[in-house]
Each structure stands twice: as structure tokens, then as C-alpha cells.
Write a protein that holds these residues in place. Structure first.
Motif, mmCIF file in Angstrom:
data_model
loop_
_atom_site.group_PDB
_atom_site.id
_atom_site.type_symbol
_atom_site.label_atom_id
_atom_site.label_comp_id
_atom_site.label_asym_id
_atom_site.label_seq_id
_atom_site.Cartn_x
_atom_site.Cartn_y
_atom_site.Cartn_z
ATOM 1 N N ILE A 30 0.835 -1.211 0.000
ATOM 2 C CA ILE A 30 0.000 0.000 0.000
ATOM 3 C C ILE A 30 0.862 1.251 0.000
ATOM 4 N N SER A 31 1.824 1.315 0.915
ATOM 5 C CA SER A 31 2.648 2.516 1.041
ATOM 6 C C SER A 31 3.604 2.664 -0.139
ATOM 7 N N GLY A 32 4.264 1.570 -0.511
ATOM 8 C CA GLY A 32 5.154 1.631 -1.663
ATOM 9 C C GLY A 32 4.388 1.863 -2.951
ATOM 10 N N GLY A 33 3.206 1.250 -3.057
ATOM 11 C CA GLY A 33 2.382 1.432 -4.257
ATOM 12 C C GLY A 33 1.904 2.859 -4.400
ATOM 13 N N PHE A 34 1.544 3.486 -3.292
ATOM 14 C CA PHE A 34 1.111 4.888 -3.367
ATOM 15 C C PHE A 34 2.227 5.760 -3.910
ATOM 16 N N LEU A 35 3.435 5.566 -3.404
ATOM 17 C CA LEU A 35 4.569 6.373 -3.852
ATOM 18 C C LEU A 35 4.796 6.185 -5.348
ATOM 19 N N ALA A 36 4.728 4.944 -5.810
ATOM 20 C CA ALA A 36 4.936 4.671 -7.235
ATOM 21 C C ALA A 36 3.853 5.331 -8.088
ATOM 22 N N VAL A 37 2.595 5.225 -7.656
ATOM 23 C CA VAL A 37 1.487 5.832 -8.406
ATOM 24 C C VAL A 37 1.640 7.347 -8.448
ATOM 25 N N PHE A 38 2.028 7.952 -7.331
ATOM 26 C CA PHE A 38 2.194 9.404 -7.288
ATOM 27 C C PHE A 38 3.278 9.846 -8.269
ATOM 28 N N LEU A 39 4.400 9.138 -8.284
ATOM 29 C CA LEU A 39 5.502 9.509 -9.174
ATOM 30 C C LEU A 39 5.087 9.374 -10.644
ATOM 31 N N ILE A 40 4.410 8.289 -10.977
ATOM 32 C CA ILE A 40 3.976 8.084 -12.363
ATOM 33 C C ILE A 40 2.989 9.172 -12.773
ATOM 34 N N ALA A 41 2.031 9.461 -11.891
ATOM 35 C CA ALA A 41 1.030 10.489 -12.199
ATOM 36 C C ALA A 41 1.683 11.858 -12.368
ATOM 37 N N ALA A 42 2.678 12.157 -11.519
ATOM 38 C CA ALA A 42 3.365 13.445 -11.610
ATOM 39 C C ALA A 42 4.129 13.571 -12.918
ATOM 40 N N LEU A 43 4.744 12.479 -13.354
ATOM 41 C CA LEU A 43 5.485 12.509 -14.616
ATOM 42 C C LEU A 43 4.548 12.665 -15.813
ATOM 43 N N VAL A 44 3.371 12.060 -15.715
ATOM 44 C CA VAL A 44 2.414 12.108 -16.827
ATOM 45 C C VAL A 44 1.696 13.444 -16.887
ATOM 46 N N ASP A 45 1.254 13.939 -15.734
ATOM 47 C CA ASP A 45 0.451 15.173 -15.720
ATOM 48 C C ASP A 45 0.663 15.907 -14.400
ATOM 49 N N ILE A 46 1.761 16.643 -14.284
ATOM 50 C CA ILE A 46 2.067 17.329 -13.036
ATOM 51 C C ILE A 46 1.039 18.416 -12.737
ATOM 52 N N ASP A 47 0.506 19.062 -13.776
ATOM 53 C CA ASP A 47 -0.495 20.105 -13.533
ATOM 54 C C ASP A 47 -1.766 19.511 -12.916
ATOM 55 N N GLY A 48 -2.183 18.366 -13.434
ATOM 56 C CA GLY A 48 -3.368 17.713 -12.889
ATOM 57 C C GLY A 48 -3.149 17.254 -11.451
ATOM 58 N N VAL A 49 -1.966 16.685 -11.187
ATOM 59 C CA VAL A 49 -1.647 16.246 -9.821
ATOM 60 C C VAL A 49 -1.620 17.440 -8.872
ATOM 61 N N SER A 50 -0.966 18.517 -9.289
ATOM 62 C CA SER A 50 -0.880 19.712 -8.440
ATOM 63 C C SER A 50 -2.258 20.288 -8.168
ATOM 64 N N SER A 51 -3.120 20.297 -9.183
ATOM 65 C CA SER A 51 -4.477 20.819 -9.003
ATOM 66 C C SER A 51 -5.258 19.986 -7.998
ATOM 67 N N LEU A 52 -5.150 18.654 -8.112
ATOM 68 C CA LEU A 52 -5.848 17.768 -7.175
ATOM 69 C C LEU A 52 -5.314 17.944 -5.758
ATOM 70 N N VAL A 53 -3.991 17.998 -5.628
ATOM 71 C CA VAL A 53 -3.387 18.178 -4.300
ATOM 72 C C VAL A 53 -3.812 19.508 -3.691
ATOM 73 N N ASN A 54 -3.818 20.563 -4.496
ATOM 74 C CA ASN A 54 -4.208 21.882 -3.981
ATOM 75 C C ASN A 54 -5.666 21.901 -3.528
ATOM 76 N N THR A 55 -6.525 21.205 -4.265
ATOM 77 C CA THR A 55 -7.943 21.135 -3.878
ATOM 78 C C THR A 55 -8.113 20.405 -2.551
ATOM 79 N N LEU A 56 -7.453 19.252 -2.426
ATOM 80 C CA LEU A 56 -7.527 18.486 -1.177
ATOM 81 C C LEU A 56 -6.856 19.234 -0.031
#
Length: 517
Positions: A30-56
């Protein structure tokens, strides 16, 4: 909630429960998988990740900000009550147990591991920023004046002082050390919920959620400083010595610090103590130098004035609510950050503090460490403010970003090049002491005992360094998004640590009766 009698009965029968596996694989995935998913998502769409993080992030601070302010204040108050009651004489980890390190080394390891890069990075920047733009509680004070200088230091004391340190392990350490060393429960965040949920906290999804959110929070909070270290040192090398400020230099910096803290983590607590020793003596040396050869009069005179103001305005600054936007990026951000770190830091404190009394633990975390931190901020930040009061613009001429402000201070001291280099090394070694301590603690939290396997330590140590390298390839936005995520994880973590307000007091009283103190 369990009563003292039912809790005692459950603890006595706990020995019949099957032991945990060597490694909690679901928690690891769970913990390692979250880190991997976050890194992949950031590489693919950092603007989308940043927007989601800022909203939360905005949602978390809006609905939990005031609760966090109360929680921080209550934790500090309860810590002091326990510390100065007869319960303070209770010995943690066994009445016959004695500490295996000197008090100085123990305090040094705690301070270096927990203050981390923040102490070197923000000690100059935050006071200078409040000096240039006074906090809204003091909106009527003119910027760049002596009054603004004392307010700037006092506000920094609130953010890095008593409340910040108290939540990082004082009450949590009491609960964890008793339940682990005296009752045999795992040294993991889920153990904090045992008095409330019993066996369900140890074996069910509640425990897994408690461990996972705590691990994700501390991993996010550790990767952030590692990434910013690469950006900071690369920027400083370019500014002072003309070395290119590029991805290669940033990556090399991160690789070097990762190698250092990975080796330290693999060696174990002795390695962590060795690196911490370098850190603390370097800080002491730089502090003495700056007091003697910096704006001495302002540093020595500013500390008692700012400290008195900080005490006078302690409650108004702690509970200030009038400017939500300012709060989100200052006080509430810090509270989310420290709360997110709290369970894992408490594990670390519990691991290295066996044989200490409750009073020693609370005095160190809630009083001594904050006072040292405040004086350090006065030395570094106060030096910059003192220079600006004497010669306006002398520090800010180097820039207004945090790394620029630190260089602005060091470059205006005697032997500026050498002092700048030593401060960069201090930032480097501080991040290393935080990295090795947190990698060790994360590995320990998902192990069946408090001596985690070497490959598991190496996985988290190297993984955090590689994650930082990946994130800086997309610029500071990726690191910033991950750092902001720790505030989001503070929502469940703040609920996890809430029971310690009464559990620590009840356990301390029970242990006081058992030890006849």
C-alpha cells in the motif's frame, strides 16, 4: 473506549495472539504502491496532480485547521501537566532499564533527526520574510523596523517552538513505549489505537490504515527536503561559485546525500548517532561564529525581547483565525506538517529513549529542543535582520527566495565563501540525519520487531532518494505537490493521535502506581 480493567485484561491475554509476520506485506504494498502511483502520475500530468493536491489541501485546512490548532495546544498542555506531576518520575521501558547513550548524544540525535533541513533552510528565510511582511495579527506594525524584527522572530518561535516539538512524540512516546516494552505490542502507529479498539487495531483494516497514512505522510515529508536540497545546493553553487545550475548538479547532490544516509541507516542506530554528531557540532560551531562575528548586539538582545513577545502573544498567535489564506501557507501548513510526522517520529523517539523517564522525554521534546530551536532561529534569522536594520537591502539584494535569503546572510559574514559552504554542508548533513532516521523508522513500522531487515531499510532509503530525483526532473512543482500532500495525510493522522491526550495521562498514572513513584 476500554476501561483500565478491561485494557489490563486484554494486555495480559495478548501474549496468546499469533506473532506478526516478519514483514507486513499488505502495508508494504500500500505505502510503496502509493509512492509509485504518485511519481507516475506526476510525470504524466504534473499540472493535474498539483491541481488535485491543492484542492484536497484547501479542503483539509478549511475543515481541520482549527481542530489542529486546538490539538497542538492541548498536546503541549497535557505534556506539561504529566511532566511536572509525580508521573514525571516514571521510567519508560522497564523500571530497571537504564539509557544506553549519554544524555547529550540522545538529545543531539533527537534534535538533528527531527529539525532536519528545516533548521538550516528556514532559520534565515522565515524570520526575514515576516520582517518584510509582518503577520496579519500585527498588521499595524511597519515592515523593516525593529518592532517588525521582534515580531518576525516571535512568529517563527510559534511555528518551530513548543507546540511543534511537543506533538512530535511527547504523549505518543509514553503510549508507545509502555505498550511496546511493557506489554509486547508492535512498535507501529496502529498500537496507538489499541487502548481504544483492542485487537481490531492490531489486526484489522483500522490498523493498516493507521500505519499506511503515517508512513505515506513521513515519506512525503522526507522526500520533499531531499528534493529541495538538490535545488538549493545547485542554486547556491551557481550563485556563489558559478557552477551550472542544472539537473545534473541537482541529481548528483541528491545521489550523494542518499548514499550517505543509506549507509548510515544500514549501520543502524550507531550510524545515525555518528552522522547526528557531525551535524550538532557543526551547528554549534556556526552558531558561536555568527554570535561573535555577526550583529552580536541584535542577536543577544533580540532573543529575550522576541521570546517575551512570543509568550505574551502565545494564545493569540496559536489560535489566530482572521486570515485563512495566510494561515493556510503558514501556521496551519506547519501544524499539518508536524502532525503528519508525529506517529513515525514518536516511534523513533520510543526506539532510542528506552530507560529514560517521562520527565526526561517531555522536557527534551517540549522544552529543551524548542528553546534551542528558537535560539538557532534568532542567530541565523536574527543575523539577517540585524544586517538589514543596519544596511537596508544588504541581504535581500541576493534575492527573496528562501535559499537566496540564507546566502544573503552567510555572504555578508566574515569569510562569506567558507561560511556559505559550511551552511550548504549543514543543509546536506541535516537532510541526511532526517533521511536515515525516517528510513529506519518506516522499515521498523512494517516489521515484526524493532530491528528491521537491512534490505527493507535500503529499499526505503534508496527509494526516497530516487523519488526525489524523479520529481526534480519536472521542476520544483513535483516536490512541492508531494510536500503539500503531507498536510492532506494529516487529516487521518490527527484523528490517530487524538486519543493520546487521555491515554498518555491514564498510562502514566498506571505506571506511577506500578513503580510506586
Amino acid at each position: 473506549m476500554k476501561t483500565s480493567d478491561t485494557l489490563q485484561a486484554d494486555l495480559q491475554t495478548l501474549e496468546l495472539s499469533p506473532p506478526r509476520k516478519d514483514i507486513d506485506w499488505p502495508l508494504f504494498l500500500i505505502s510503496g504502491g502509493f509512492l509509485a502511483v504518485f511519481l507516475i502520475a506526476a510525470l504524466v500530468d504534473i499540472d493535474g496532480v498539483s491541481s488535485l493536491v491543492n484542492t484536497l489541501f484547501a479542503w483539509s485546512t478549511r475543515f481541520f485547521g482549527f481542530y489542529w490548532q486546538i490539538l497542538m495546544l492541548a498536546t503541549f498542555a497535557v505534556s506539561l501537566i504529566i511532566c511536572f506531576s509525580k508521573c514525571g518520575r516514571v521510567r519508560l521501558g522497564g523500571v530497571e532499564q537504564r539509557p544506553d547513550t549519554s544524555t547529550f548524544n540522545w538529545i543531539a540525535v533527537i534534535m538533528c533527526a527531527l529539525l532536519a533541513g528545516g533548521g538550516a533552510f528556514w532559520a534565515a528565510a522565515e524570520p526575514m520574510m515576516h520582517f518584510a511582511s509582518p503577520p496579519p495579527l500585527f498588521a499595524g506594525v511597519q515592515a523593516h523596523t525593529e518592532a517588525a524584527a521582534h515580531i518576525a522572530l516571535a512568529q517563527s518561535f510559534i511555528h518551530w517552538g513548543f507546540l511543534a516539538w511537543a506533538v512530535l512524540g511527547s504523549l505518543l512516546a509514553i503510549v508507545l513505549m509502555h505498550l511496546h516494552y511493557d506489554k509486547g505490542l508492535p512498535l507501529a502507529p496502529r498500537t496507538l489505537l489499541y487502548p481504544l479498539f483492542g485487537e481490531r487495531a492490531l489486526k484489522g483494516p483500522i490498523g493498516t490504515l493507521a500505519d499506511a497514512t503515517s508512513i505515506i505522510a513521513v515519506v512525503a515529508g522526507t522526500i520533499g527536503p531531499i528534493g529541495f536540497l538538490g535545488l538549493q545546493i545547485s542554486s547556491a553553487l551557481h550563485s556563489v561559485w558559478g557552477i551550472p545550475n542544472d539537473l545534473m548538479v541537482q541529481s548528483i547532490t541528491i545521489v550523494l546525500v542518499t548514499v550517505m544516509y543509506t549507509v548510515s541507516c544500514l549501520v543502524g542506530l550507531e550510524g545515525i548517532r555518528f552522522v547526528s554528531g557531525i551535524n550538532v557540532w557543526l551547528m554549534i560551531g556556526l552558531a558561536v561564529f555568527m554570535v561573535l562575528l555577526g550583529p552580536t548586539a541584535f542577536i543577544l538582545g533580540g532573543f529575550p525581547t522576541a521570546f517575551a513577545l512570543h509568550i505574551e502573544q502565545f494564545i493569540p498567535m496559536t489560535l489566530f483565525r482572521a486570515d485563512p489564506k495566510w494561515l493556510d501557507w503558514w501556521t496551519v501548513f506547519y501544524w499539518g506538517w508536524f502532525i503528519g510526522y508525529a506517529p513515525m517520529v514518536a516511534l523513533y523517539v520510543a526506539k532510542i529513549s528506552r530507560g529514560r523517564t517521562i520527565r526526561e522525554v517531555i522536557m527534551t521534546l517540549s522544552i529543551i529542543a524548542p528553546l534551542v530551536t528558537m535560539f538557532w532561529f534568532t542567530i541565523v534569522g536574527g543575523a539577517g535582520i540585524g544586517m538589514e536594520l543596519q544596511t537596508p537591502g544588504i541581504v535581500t539584494a541576493h534575492g527573496t527566495q528562501p535559499e537566496d535569503l540564507l546566502l544573503g546572510v552567510t555572504q555578508n559574514l566574515p569569510w562569506g565563501g567558507l561560511i556559505s559552504a559550511l551552511f550548504l554542508f549543514l543543509s546536506f548533513i541535516s537532510v541526511a540525519t532526517n533521511g536515515d532516521a525516517m528510513a529506519f523508522t518506516v522499515a521498523m513500522a512494517m516489521s515484526s520487531n524493532d530491528k528491521p531487515k537491512h534490505w527493507l531499510r535500503a529499499f526505503w532509503a534508496i527509494g526516497m532518494g530516487l523519488a526525489a530525483v524523479v520529481l526534480i526532473t519536472i521542476g520544483s512543482g513535483g516536490v512541492t505537490a508531494l510536500q503539500s500532500f503531507i498536510v492532506i495525510t494529516a487529516v487521518p493522522v490527527s484523528l490517530l493521535i487524538l486519543p493520546s491526550l487521555w491515554d498518555a495521562w491514564r498510562i502514566a498514572r498506571q505506571m506511577a502506581r506500578e513503580q510506586a513513584v
